[in-house]
Scaffold this active site. Structure first.
Site, PDB file in Angstrom:
ATOM      1  N   HIS A 181      -8.917  -3.472  -2.523  1.00  0.00           N
ATOM      2  CA  HIS A 181      -7.950  -2.694  -1.745  1.00  0.00           C
ATOM      3  C   HIS A 181      -8.338  -1.208  -1.762  1.00  0.00           C
ATOM      4  CE1 HIS A 181      -3.613  -1.861  -0.465  1.00  0.00           C
ATOM      5  NE2 HIS A 181      -4.071  -0.663  -0.782  1.00  0.00           N
ATOM      6  N   GLU A 182      -8.644  -0.682  -2.957  1.00  0.00           N
ATOM      7  CA  GLU A 182      -8.962   0.750  -3.060  1.00  0.00           C
ATOM      8  C   GLU A 182     -10.312   1.067  -2.412  1.00  0.00           C
ATOM      9  OE1 GLU A 182      -6.546   2.502  -3.702  1.00  0.00           O
ATOM     10  OE2 GLU A 182      -5.330   0.910  -4.569  1.00  0.00           O
TER      11      GLU A 182
ATOM     12  N   CYS B 208       0.852  -1.191   0.000  1.00  0.00           N
ATOM     13  CA  CYS B 208       0.000   0.000   0.000  1.00  0.00           C
ATOM     14  C   CYS B 208       0.885   1.239   0.000  1.00  0.00           C
ATOM     15  CB  CYS B 208      -0.885  -0.001   1.242  1.00  0.00           C
ATOM     16  SG  CYS B 208      -1.940   1.459   1.362  1.00  0.00           S
TER      17      CYS B 208
HETATM   18 ZN    ZN Z   1      -3.536   1.280  -0.242  1.00  0.00          ZN
END
Ligand code: ZN
Length: 225
Positions: free
Chosen positions: A183-184, A141
Site C-alpha cells: 500500500h505504501e 487509506c
Molecule cells: Zn494510503
C-alpha cells in the site's frame, strides 16, 4: 450529475517538482510539525497523490531527512495509521514509514495474518510477488478519509529498500505486513488502493461496522461483489 467545474489541465510542467521546490516544501512541512501542529494529510484529488514520486538521492541532507522522517512517523501515529508515504504530506519523494503495533484479536490476527510490525523507514522501495498466493481483505487509506475497500493483493512479497543511513535491505514479508508494504510503496508511484479495489465493496466507515468479521465472506454476500 453536477455542473461542470472549472478544471485546470495537468501538464507536464505543473507535474514537475524541482529539487529546490521539494526541499522548500519539506522545510515548510517540518516547521509546521516542530511548531506543535500536525501537518495535514493530503486527500484524493491532490495531484501529488497521482504523480510518480522522485527517487530519493540528495534532495535533502541527512539532518533534513531525519526531521522529515520523524514528522512522518508522528503524523502516522497521530492519524492513527500503520503507514504513511511522503506524497501524503505533499512531498513527491520515494519515502515511507511503517508501523503496526496495534492490539487486535487472536481471530483477526490469525485470519488476516496480522503480525506486529516494528517501526521502520523505507526509501526507494520496490516489491514483487513471491508465488501466486493472494489475500483479499478490507483496507483504508489516510488520503481517502472515511472509506474502506476490499483489495486482493499478493500475500507474499520480496522487497528491497534503503534505510535512512543509505544501507540496502532485502526482506520478504507476508500477510498484513506485506499488505502495508505494498500500500505504501504503491503511493510512491501515484497509485492509491481504490485503483485496485473491488469498487462494489466500498464502505463508508459508519457502514463498515457491519462487516468487521475477520474475513470478507459476509460483506461479499451483503454487497454483491
Ligand atoms: Zn494510503
Amino acid at each position: 450529475m453536477s455542473n461542470e467545474v472549472e478544471i485546470t489541465v495537468q501538464t507536464a510542467e505543473t507535474n514537475a517538482y524541482s529539487p529546490e521546490w521539494i526541499r522548500d516544501e519539506v522545510i515548510r512541512i517540518i516547521e509546521i510539525f516542530e511548531s506543535g501542529q500536525m501537518p495535514p494529510i493530503v486527500q484524493l484529488g491532490h495531484p501529488v497523490l497521482r504523480a510518480q514520486a522522485a527517487d530519493f538521492t540528495d534532495q535533502l541532507n541527512s539532518e533534513l531527512l531525519r526531521r522529515l522522517l520523524d514528522t512522518m512517523r508522528a503524523v502516522m501515529l497521530n492519524a492513527p495509521g500503520v503507514g504513511l508515504a511522503a506524497p501524503q504530506l505533499g512531498i513527491p519523494l520515494r519515502i515511507a514509514v511503517l508501523q503496526d503495533l496495534y492490539e487486535t484479536t487472536e481471530e483477526i490476527a490469525a485470519v488476516r495474518e496480522r503480525e506486529p510490525l516494528e517501526y521502520f523507514e523505507i526509501i526507494n522501495p520496490i516489491y514483487s510477488a513471491i508465488g501466486t498466493r493472494t489475500a483479499t481483505f478490507y483496507e483504508g487509506c489516510l488520503s481517502f478519509n472515511g472509506y474502506q475497500g476490499v483489495v486482493e493483493r499478493p500475500a507474499d512479497i520480496a522487497t528491497s529498500y534503503l534505510d535512512a543511513d543509505g544501507a540496502a535491505h532485502e526482506k520478504n514479508f507476508s500477510g498484513w505486513q506485506a499488505r502495508i508494504f505494498q500500500h505504501e510503496t504503491d503511493h510512491l508511484s501515484g497509485t492509491v488502493y481504490i485503483d485496485k479495489a473491488i469498487t462494489r465493496s466500498l464502505c463508508a466507515n459508519h457502514e463498515y461496522v457491519r462487516w468487521t468479521n475477520p474475513d470478507i465472506a459476509e460483506a461479499k454476500i451483503g454487497l454483491n461483489f
